[in-house]
Write a protein that holds these residues in place. Sequence first.
Motif, short mmCIF file in Angstrom:
data_model
loop_
_atom_site.label_atom_id
_atom_site.label_comp_id
_atom_site.label_asym_id
_atom_site.label_seq_id
_atom_site.Cartn_x
_atom_site.Cartn_y
_atom_site.Cartn_z
N PRO A 166 0.83 -1.21 0.00
CA PRO A 166 0.00 0.00 0.00
C PRO A 166 0.86 1.27 0.00
O PRO A 166 1.90 1.31 0.69
CB PRO A 166 -0.79 -0.11 1.30
CG PRO A 166 -0.75 -1.55 1.68
CD PRO A 166 0.50 -2.12 1.10
N CYS A 167 0.43 2.27 -0.76
CA CYS A 167 1.23 3.49 -0.89
C CYS A 167 1.54 4.08 0.49
O CYS A 167 2.67 4.46 0.78
CB CYS A 167 0.46 4.50 -1.75
SG CYS A 167 1.27 6.09 -1.86
N LEU A 168 0.53 4.14 1.36
CA LEU A 168 0.76 4.75 2.68
C LEU A 168 1.79 3.94 3.47
O LEU A 168 2.60 4.51 4.20
CB LEU A 168 -0.55 4.88 3.47
CG LEU A 168 -0.40 5.66 4.77
CD1 LEU A 168 -0.02 7.11 4.52
CD2 LEU A 168 -1.69 5.60 5.61
N LYS A 169 1.78 2.64 3.30
CA LYS A 169 2.75 1.79 4.01
C LYS A 169 4.17 2.12 3.53
O LYS A 169 5.11 2.21 4.33
CB LYS A 169 2.40 0.32 3.75
CG LYS A 169 3.43 -0.69 4.15
CD LYS A 169 3.20 -1.11 5.60
CE LYS A 169 4.09 -2.26 6.04
NZ LYS A 169 5.52 -2.01 5.92
N GLN A 170 4.32 2.33 2.20
CA GLN A 170 5.64 2.70 1.66
C GLN A 170 6.12 4.00 2.32
O GLN A 170 7.29 4.17 2.64
CB GLN A 170 5.57 2.88 0.14
CG GLN A 170 5.16 1.62 -0.62
CD GLN A 170 5.00 1.87 -2.13
OE1 GLN A 170 5.79 2.59 -2.74
NE2 GLN A 170 3.98 1.28 -2.73
N MET A 171 5.16 4.92 2.53
CA MET A 171 5.52 6.22 3.12
C MET A 171 5.84 6.07 4.61
O MET A 171 6.76 6.71 5.13
CB MET A 171 4.37 7.20 2.93
CG MET A 171 4.07 7.48 1.47
SD MET A 171 2.49 8.32 1.26
CE MET A 171 2.87 9.93 1.95
N ILE A 172 5.07 5.22 5.29
CA ILE A 172 5.31 5.03 6.73
C ILE A 172 6.70 4.40 6.95
O ILE A 172 7.41 4.76 7.89
CB ILE A 172 4.17 4.18 7.37
CG1 ILE A 172 2.88 5.02 7.42
CG2 ILE A 172 4.55 3.70 8.77
CD1 ILE A 172 1.66 4.31 7.94
N ASP A 173 7.09 3.53 6.04
CA ASP A 173 8.44 2.95 6.16
C ASP A 173 9.50 4.05 6.09
O ASP A 173 10.49 4.01 6.82
CB ASP A 173 8.68 1.91 5.05
CG ASP A 173 7.84 0.66 5.28
OD1 ASP A 173 7.33 0.47 6.40
OD2 ASP A 173 7.67 -0.14 4.33
N ILE A 174 9.27 5.03 5.22
CA ILE A 174 10.24 6.15 5.13
C ILE A 174 10.17 7.00 6.40
O ILE A 174 11.19 7.37 6.97
CB ILE A 174 9.96 7.00 3.87
CG1 ILE A 174 10.18 6.14 2.62
CG2 ILE A 174 10.85 8.25 3.84
CD1 ILE A 174 9.82 6.83 1.32
N GLN A 214 11.49 22.40 8.99
CA GLN A 214 11.98 21.04 9.20
C GLN A 214 11.95 20.27 7.88
O GLN A 214 11.29 20.68 6.93
CB GLN A 214 11.14 20.32 10.27
CG GLN A 214 9.66 20.43 10.06
CD GLN A 214 8.84 19.72 11.12
OE1 GLN A 214 8.10 18.82 10.80
NE2 GLN A 214 8.96 20.13 12.38
N ALA A 215 12.67 19.16 7.87
CA ALA A 215 12.79 18.41 6.61
C ALA A 215 11.47 17.77 6.20
O ALA A 215 10.70 17.31 7.05
CB ALA A 215 13.85 17.32 6.77
N ILE A 216 11.19 17.80 4.90
CA ILE A 216 10.08 17.03 4.34
C ILE A 216 10.70 16.13 3.26
O ILE A 216 11.49 16.61 2.43
CB ILE A 216 9.01 17.93 3.70
CG1 ILE A 216 8.40 18.90 4.72
CG2 ILE A 216 7.91 17.07 3.06
CD1 ILE A 216 7.31 19.81 4.16
N TYR A 217 10.35 14.87 3.28
CA TYR A 217 10.84 13.96 2.25
C TYR A 217 9.68 13.61 1.31
O TYR A 217 8.51 13.68 1.70
CB TYR A 217 11.40 12.68 2.89
CG TYR A 217 12.78 12.87 3.49
CD1 TYR A 217 13.35 14.14 3.62
CD2 TYR A 217 13.52 11.78 3.94
CE1 TYR A 217 14.60 14.32 4.16
CE2 TYR A 217 14.79 11.95 4.49
CZ TYR A 217 15.32 13.23 4.60
OH TYR A 217 16.56 13.39 5.14
N ALA A 218 10.06 13.24 0.10
CA ALA A 218 9.04 12.82 -0.87
C ALA A 218 9.28 11.36 -1.22
O ALA A 218 10.42 10.93 -1.40
CB ALA A 218 9.14 13.69 -2.13
N CYS A 219 8.19 10.62 -1.31
CA CYS A 219 8.27 9.20 -1.65
C CYS A 219 7.68 9.02 -3.04
O CYS A 219 6.49 9.29 -3.26
CB CYS A 219 7.44 8.43 -0.61
SG CYS A 219 7.01 6.75 -1.11
N GLU A 220 8.51 8.61 -3.99
CA GLU A 220 7.99 8.28 -5.32
C GLU A 220 7.51 6.83 -5.22
O GLU A 220 8.30 5.89 -5.36
CB GLU A 220 9.08 8.46 -6.38
CG GLU A 220 8.52 8.38 -7.77
CD GLU A 220 9.62 8.45 -8.84
OE1 GLU A 220 10.78 8.78 -8.54
OE2 GLU A 220 9.27 8.14 -10.00
#
Length: 302
Positions: free
Chosen positions: A139-147, A239-245
């Motif tokens: 799931p997309c959100l899971k990929q983001m939570i891992d980051i 603060q830092a913001i990261y982007a997840c492709e």
Amino acid sequence: MSIKKAIFPAAGLGTRFLPATKSSPKEMLPLVDKPMIQYVVEEAVSSGIEHITIITGRGKRAIEDFFDISFELEHELEKRGKHNILKQMQLIPNMANICYIRQKEPLGLGHAILIAKDLIGNEPFAVLLGDDIIDAEVPCLKQMIDIYNRYKCSVIAVQKVDDDISKYGVIQPRYLEKNIYQVLDMVEKPRPDEAPSNLAIIGRYILTPELFDILKNIKKDRTGEIQLTNGLKELVKRQAIYACEFTGKRYDAGSKIGFLQATVEFALKSQDVGKEFAQYLAGLQLTTPNKKKNKKSIQNPE
Ligand code: UTP
């Protein structure tokens, strides 16, 4: 702290789907046999979300009814011996802890998030837009939570867009590692020649609670709305913001064309009707309205 809470802003007017959305919410439009919002709630739950706050507004009661228990329906299905569908119906109200806040006026996505502040408290949270449907193995959100779990900072989902970049918020990225970028800045709906990249922001966010203070103090835009992108532009200075492709296919189901594309592809994948639907499509002689001479038959997806 891990991400357990999510906000689902669903108070928009859905003007692109009028008249269908005049008396029923856009989020309840079905993709094959499930309302759009169910796909997104399922994504959140399978990513580990336990508490969901849905921001609703006028005309959105059907969303609350959908996630509630329907005694009459269950009783009737039991009586008719429809046990499989009954089981599916009983799962829906138990998917997550869901509560609702009404946004009295649609004053923008930033405002919709801000009114959930007290329910979220001082912890990071997710935001999912119910009309971005993402079909992904993980799931997309899971990929983001891992980051998030690795870097402990806000994470926004992006995808490469080659056409229509002017419809999106676009990030100025610094490449970190495969599929992960640091966000240096972002521009809302840039002209193609002014876009800082082709990485467009889509409807999934993990945000730190500092965003609430920013949204509280941010100026409304010309139309009187509080824009999330303006809040994020301020957050990235602090603060830092990261982007997840992310890996997966996203459908902009809030637009007619995206909704139709999602409908066709989900129907083709359906165990129920997929095969029959593929045969039906294969038998269509498709013509484009302006070029009637170019009769093209589509490929059988099998
Ligand atoms: P959109 O602008 O894409 O959706 O907002 P909309 O307003 O419902 O649809 P159109 O553009 O008129 O066709 C993105 C998301 O933010 C929510 C919407 O419900 C949608 O999920 N939203 C937007 C709010 O909850 N409140 C707002 O004030 C604005």
